[in-house]
Design a protein around this motif. Structure first.
Motif, mmCIF file in Angstrom:
data_model
loop_
_atom_site.group_PDB
_atom_site.id
_atom_site.type_symbol
_atom_site.label_atom_id
_atom_site.label_comp_id
_atom_site.label_asym_id
_atom_site.label_seq_id
_atom_site.Cartn_x
_atom_site.Cartn_y
_atom_site.Cartn_z
ATOM 1 N N GLY A 136 0.865 -1.177 0.000
ATOM 2 C CA GLY A 136 0.000 0.000 0.000
ATOM 3 C C GLY A 136 0.897 1.220 0.000
ATOM 4 N N GLU A 137 0.336 2.378 0.346
ATOM 5 C CA GLU A 137 1.175 3.566 0.484
ATOM 6 C C GLU A 137 2.216 3.300 1.569
ATOM 7 O OE1 GLU A 137 0.938 6.326 -1.460
ATOM 8 O OE2 GLU A 137 -0.554 5.155 -2.582
ATOM 9 N N ALA A 138 3.473 3.537 1.258
ATOM 10 C CA ALA A 138 4.548 3.179 2.187
ATOM 11 C C ALA A 138 5.672 4.196 2.129
ATOM 12 C CB ALA A 138 5.089 1.785 1.861
ATOM 13 N N LYS A 139 6.410 4.265 3.238
ATOM 14 C CA LYS A 139 7.617 5.072 3.318
ATOM 15 C C LYS A 139 8.731 4.185 3.850
ATOM 16 C CE LYS A 139 5.246 9.463 4.107
ATOM 17 N NZ LYS A 139 5.078 10.629 5.013
ATOM 18 N N VAL A 140 9.918 4.316 3.255
ATOM 19 C CA VAL A 140 11.013 3.431 3.621
ATOM 20 C C VAL A 140 12.298 4.228 3.778
ATOM 21 C CG1 VAL A 140 11.655 2.895 1.232
ATOM 22 C CG2 VAL A 140 12.127 1.244 3.026
ATOM 23 N N CYS A 141 13.122 3.818 4.743
ATOM 24 C CA CYS A 141 14.450 4.406 4.954
ATOM 25 C C CYS A 141 15.495 3.446 4.393
ATOM 26 C CB CYS A 141 14.716 4.628 6.442
ATOM 27 S SG CYS A 141 13.560 5.770 7.235
ATOM 28 N N GLU A 142 16.443 3.988 3.629
ATOM 29 C CA GLU A 142 17.526 3.195 3.071
ATOM 30 C C GLU A 142 18.768 3.345 3.949
ATOM 31 O OE1 GLU A 142 18.369 4.018 -0.979
ATOM 32 O OE2 GLU A 142 16.320 3.656 -1.670
ATOM 33 N N LEU A 143 19.315 2.217 4.366
ATOM 34 C CA LEU A 143 20.545 2.199 5.149
ATOM 35 C C LEU A 143 21.655 1.637 4.263
ATOM 36 C CD1 LEU A 143 19.062 0.637 8.408
ATOM 37 C CD2 LEU A 143 19.784 3.000 8.129
ATOM 38 N N PRO A 144 22.566 2.476 3.759
ATOM 39 C CA PRO A 144 23.644 1.985 2.883
ATOM 40 C C PRO A 144 24.404 0.854 3.566
ATOM 41 C CG PRO A 144 23.628 4.373 2.930
ATOM 42 C CD PRO A 144 22.668 3.932 3.982
ATOM 43 N N PHE A 145 24.554 -0.262 2.870
ATOM 44 C CA PHE A 145 25.133 -1.450 3.497
ATOM 45 C C PHE A 145 26.586 -1.224 3.909
ATOM 46 C CE2 PHE A 145 27.112 -5.714 3.325
ATOM 47 C CZ PHE A 145 26.382 -6.294 4.361
ATOM 48 N N ALA A 146 27.351 -0.538 3.085
ATOM 49 C CA ALA A 146 28.763 -0.308 3.411
ATOM 50 C C ALA A 146 28.893 0.515 4.684
ATOM 51 C CB ALA A 146 29.459 0.393 2.246
ATOM 52 N N LEU A 192 26.611 0.812 7.039
ATOM 53 C CA LEU A 192 26.068 0.029 8.144
ATOM 54 C C LEU A 192 27.102 -0.954 8.669
ATOM 55 C CD1 LEU A 192 23.446 -0.530 9.774
ATOM 56 C CD2 LEU A 192 22.889 -2.261 8.062
ATOM 57 N N SER A 193 27.827 -1.600 7.761
ATOM 58 C CA SER A 193 28.859 -2.554 8.164
ATOM 59 C C SER A 193 29.967 -1.852 8.951
ATOM 60 C CB SER A 193 29.454 -3.236 6.936
ATOM 61 O OG SER A 193 28.465 -3.956 6.233
ATOM 62 N N ALA A 194 30.346 -0.643 8.496
ATOM 63 C CA ALA A 194 31.421 0.086 9.165
ATOM 64 C C ALA A 194 31.016 0.500 10.571
ATOM 65 C CB ALA A 194 31.802 1.318 8.335
ATOM 66 N N VAL A 195 29.791 1.003 10.721
ATOM 67 C CA VAL A 195 29.326 1.440 12.034
ATOM 68 C C VAL A 195 29.150 0.245 12.970
ATOM 69 C CG1 VAL A 195 27.427 2.547 13.286
ATOM 70 C CG2 VAL A 195 28.256 3.540 11.149
ATOM 71 N N ALA A 196 28.707 -0.887 12.412
ATOM 72 C CA ALA A 196 28.503 -2.082 13.241
ATOM 73 C C ALA A 196 29.804 -2.559 13.875
ATOM 74 C CB ALA A 196 27.885 -3.200 12.413
ATOM 75 N N THR A 197 30.942 -2.349 13.195
ATOM 76 C CA THR A 197 32.222 -2.747 13.785
ATOM 77 C C THR A 197 32.625 -1.820 14.933
ATOM 78 O OG1 THR A 197 33.481 -1.413 12.196
ATOM 79 C CG2 THR A 197 33.019 -3.704 11.587
ATOM 80 N N GLU A 198 32.082 -0.597 14.934
ATOM 81 C CA GLU A 198 32.397 0.363 15.986
ATOM 82 C C GLU A 198 31.445 0.244 17.173
ATOM 83 O OE1 GLU A 198 32.306 4.236 14.267
ATOM 84 O OE2 GLU A 198 33.586 3.691 12.569
ATOM 85 N N LEU A 199 30.249 -0.242 16.911
ATOM 86 C CA LEU A 199 29.227 -0.341 17.962
ATOM 87 C C LEU A 199 28.836 -1.803 18.153
ATOM 88 C CD1 LEU A 199 26.900 2.641 16.958
ATOM 89 C CD2 LEU A 199 28.575 2.597 18.803
ATOM 90 N N PRO A 200 29.436 -2.488 19.125
ATOM 91 C CA PRO A 200 29.114 -3.902 19.347
ATOM 92 C C PRO A 200 27.623 -4.151 19.575
ATOM 93 C CG PRO A 200 31.065 -3.286 20.578
ATOM 94 C CD PRO A 200 30.501 -2.018 20.029
ATOM 95 N N SER A 201 26.942 -3.205 20.219
ATOM 96 C CA SER A 201 25.511 -3.394 20.477
ATOM 97 C C SER A 201 24.726 -3.430 19.169
ATOM 98 C CB SER A 201 24.971 -2.287 21.382
ATOM 99 O OG SER A 201 25.167 -1.021 20.786
#
Length: 222
Positions: free
Chosen positions: A79-89, A91-100
């Motif tokens: 239906g009508e929708a809104k979406v946020c895009e999280l660039p994978f590269a 996201l991967s970089a931030v995930a290595t900095e933030l264990p949580s």
């Protein structure tokens, strides 16, 4: 959450039937719907659509491309929708900095894998009535996880789409909804579902006939 918010590359609005990504598209981002819902589908050689999953607001999807680097299915707005895009590269970089964040991403991927495994179990081992009850029970649990009522919700998908997901005929799904409604397990008004008897719904999902309250007899299953 602040880091994730600044990482969002863009926010997109889509109309019913619009594609977010298609099979074969390279992996650029993962997605979170901020409003509306999506289905992921594959189309066979004869043009028949098979629904692989549904994705509610707040749920991360697009994970199918992580292994190969390209999407294996198509994501379509229900239906009508809104979406946020999280660039994978990013996201991967931030995930290595933030264990949580890394733990949370692993948990989300694990839940996605669990849903895929459960779906295979549903299609291979469950009777039609069990599939329908299990689908509604699981959908309620997912709504609770995103802090929405799990016993009173609007179905974002059609019954035909549910049938394509559960590997059933549309008429079978419609009869299943009607039976649960007449047995006072759920209340159905168009796409609105109210779960009246959670224990009975869970029992139906497990293939068990719940014991009827004293003085009330459930309809014959024959």
């Amino acid at each position: 959450m602040g880091r994730l918010d600044t990482m969002v590359q863009r926010r997109r609005s889509l109309g019913r039937g619009d594609s977010l990504f298609r099979a074969g598209d390279p992996l650029h981002a993962l997605y979170v719907a901020s409003a509306g819902a999506f289905k992921t589908v594959v189309v066979n050689a004869s043009g028949e659509e098979h629904v692989l999953g549904f994705h509610l607001p707040g749920e991360l999807f697009g994970l199918d491309a992580i292994g190969s680097g390209s999407h294996r299915c198509e994501a379509i707005a229900l239906g009508e929708a809104k979406v946020c895009e999280l660039p994978f590269a990013s996201l991967s970089a931030v995930a290595t900095e933030l264990p949580s964040l890394q733990r949370q991403l692993l948990r989300v991927m694990g839940q996605s894998s669990d849903r895929d495994h459960d779906h295979v179990d549903v299609l291979s081992r469950r009777q039609a009535s069990e599939r329908i009850a299990l689908f509604l029970h699981g959908l309620g649990e997912r709504y609770r996880r995103i802090d929405q009522p799990g016993d009173d919700f609007q179905l974002p998908m059609s019954r035909d789409e549910i049938a394509r997901y559960l590997g059933l005929a549309l008429e079978t799904v419609s009869r299943g909804f009607t039976r649960l409604h007449e047995d006072r397990v759920i209340e159905v008004h168009a796409r609105r579902i109210r779960i009246l008897d959670p224990a009975a719904l869970q029992a139906a999902a497990s293939g068990c006939e719940p014991e009827a309250p004293r003085g009330v007899s459930r309809r014959s299953r024959a």
